[in-house]
Design an enzyme around this catalytic site. Structure first.
Site, short mmCIF file in Angstrom:
data_model
loop_
_atom_site.label_atom_id
_atom_site.label_comp_id
_atom_site.label_asym_id
_atom_site.label_seq_id
_atom_site.Cartn_x
_atom_site.Cartn_y
_atom_site.Cartn_z
N SER A 43 1.04 -1.31 -0.06
CA SER A 43 0.22 -0.13 0.01
C SER A 43 0.79 1.21 0.04
CB SER A 43 -1.16 0.02 1.31
OG SER A 43 -0.06 -0.20 2.20
N LYS A 110 4.16 -11.99 2.69
CA LYS A 110 2.69 -11.83 2.48
C LYS A 110 2.52 -11.85 0.97
CE LYS A 110 -0.38 -8.52 3.18
NZ LYS A 110 -0.90 -8.29 1.91
N GLU A 176 -9.43 -9.20 3.29
CA GLU A 176 -9.71 -7.50 2.81
C GLU A 176 -10.75 -7.47 2.19
OE1 GLU A 176 -6.49 -5.68 0.88
OE2 GLU A 176 -7.65 -3.95 0.38
O1 KIV Z 1 -0.48 -3.40 1.70
C1 KIV Z 1 -0.98 -3.34 2.52
O2 KIV Z 1 -1.14 -2.29 3.37
C2 KIV Z 1 -1.98 -4.49 3.06
C3 KIV Z 1 -2.91 -4.27 3.90
C4 KIV Z 1 -4.26 -3.41 3.63
C5 KIV Z 1 -3.50 -5.50 4.50
O3 KIV Z 1 -2.02 -5.49 2.34
#
Ligand code: KIV
Length: 257
Positions: A43, A110, A176
């Protein structure tokens, strides 16, 4: 699985899991006091670089921000997002995940997706790389940001994917913008913690983008709650600094040599 990850999983059904994003050391060191997991999310592409999507975020960007975050995170699990186009096949994913871990010393990575990325996740886990899954709205491939789980067919796919991720060995799953009753069902079904963002109170934990939480990012999403207004505080500080300089009130003798 290392003890930090095992302890994290054990929180399921015991205490709510607290997670926030960080892109740099100073913010990371503050939120680390209150978090179980600090996520260096891709993000950062939209929040810091004003990209129209997270697709433009590169591996190098994630690595450099994560190195800074690492200096601030002492107790939480530190997880780094693998950016778009860095895990298109198991070989590419393994090489890039190893690079992220060796350069940033993060605890886990992730990545987004369900069935499509199962072989990739299995390869990473086989190579002792802890993986956090991410289902529901997947910003790296999304064409829209509508919540997921309204239609029966879509619900079945997300529920199936959550089980596939669990079977593949992920230690946790971000949900999400997943419809509340579906998030509840997934949370009851899988043994690993679910971390929701726009996915109801039924998840085992919650994550928010810190810049949204503190009012630094101008976002109007239903799932965001602003817990402070840092924008105003920075504005007031800059304004007061300007006033003092204009009136020669700063620096005083105390601030001079
Ligand atoms: O990129 C991010 O900040 C995320 C969160 C919104 C879970 O994947």
């Amino acid at each position: 699985m290392n003890s930090k990850i095992i302890n994290f999983i054990k929180k399921k059904n015991k205490s709510k899991i607290i997670s926030l994003t960080a892109y740099s050391k100073n913010i990371a060191s503050i939120i680390d006091r209150h978090c179980d997991l600090v996520l260096v999310g891709d993000s950062l592409g939209s929040v810091l670089y004003s990209f129209s999507s997270t697709k433009k975020v590169t591996l190098d960007m994630m690595i450099e921000h994560s190195k800074s975050v690492r200096m601030g995170v002492k107790k939480s699990l530190m997880v780094v997002d693998m950016p778009h186009n860095t895990y298109r096949n198991p070989k590419e994913a393994l090489s890039n995940a190893k690079k992220i871990i060796s350069k940033t010393k993060c605890d886990a990575i992730k990545l987004e997706g369900g069935k499509k990325v199962i072989q990739i996740i299995k390869t990473l886990i086989k190579n002792k790389i802890p993986v956090m899954g991410h289902l529901g709205v997947l910003p790296q491939s999304a064409t829209n940001f509508k919540f997921k789980g309204k239609e029966t067919a879509e619900r079945k796919i997300i529920l199936r994917d959550s089980k596939l991720l669990e079977d593949a060995g992920v230690f946790s799953i971000v949900l999400e913008c997943v419809e509340s009753s579906l998030a509840k069902e997934i949370t009851k079904t899988v043994k690993v913690p679910t971390i929701g963002i726009g996915a109801s109170v039924h998840c085992d934990g919650q994550v928010l983008v810190t810049d949204d939480l503190i009012g630094l990012n101008k976002i109007k999403a239903r799932f965001v709650k602003k817990y402070s207004n840092i924008e105003k505080q920075i504005n007031d500080a800059a304004l007061n600094f300007k006033k003092d300089v204009v009136k020669s009130k700063f620096p005083t003798k105390k601030h001079s040599y």
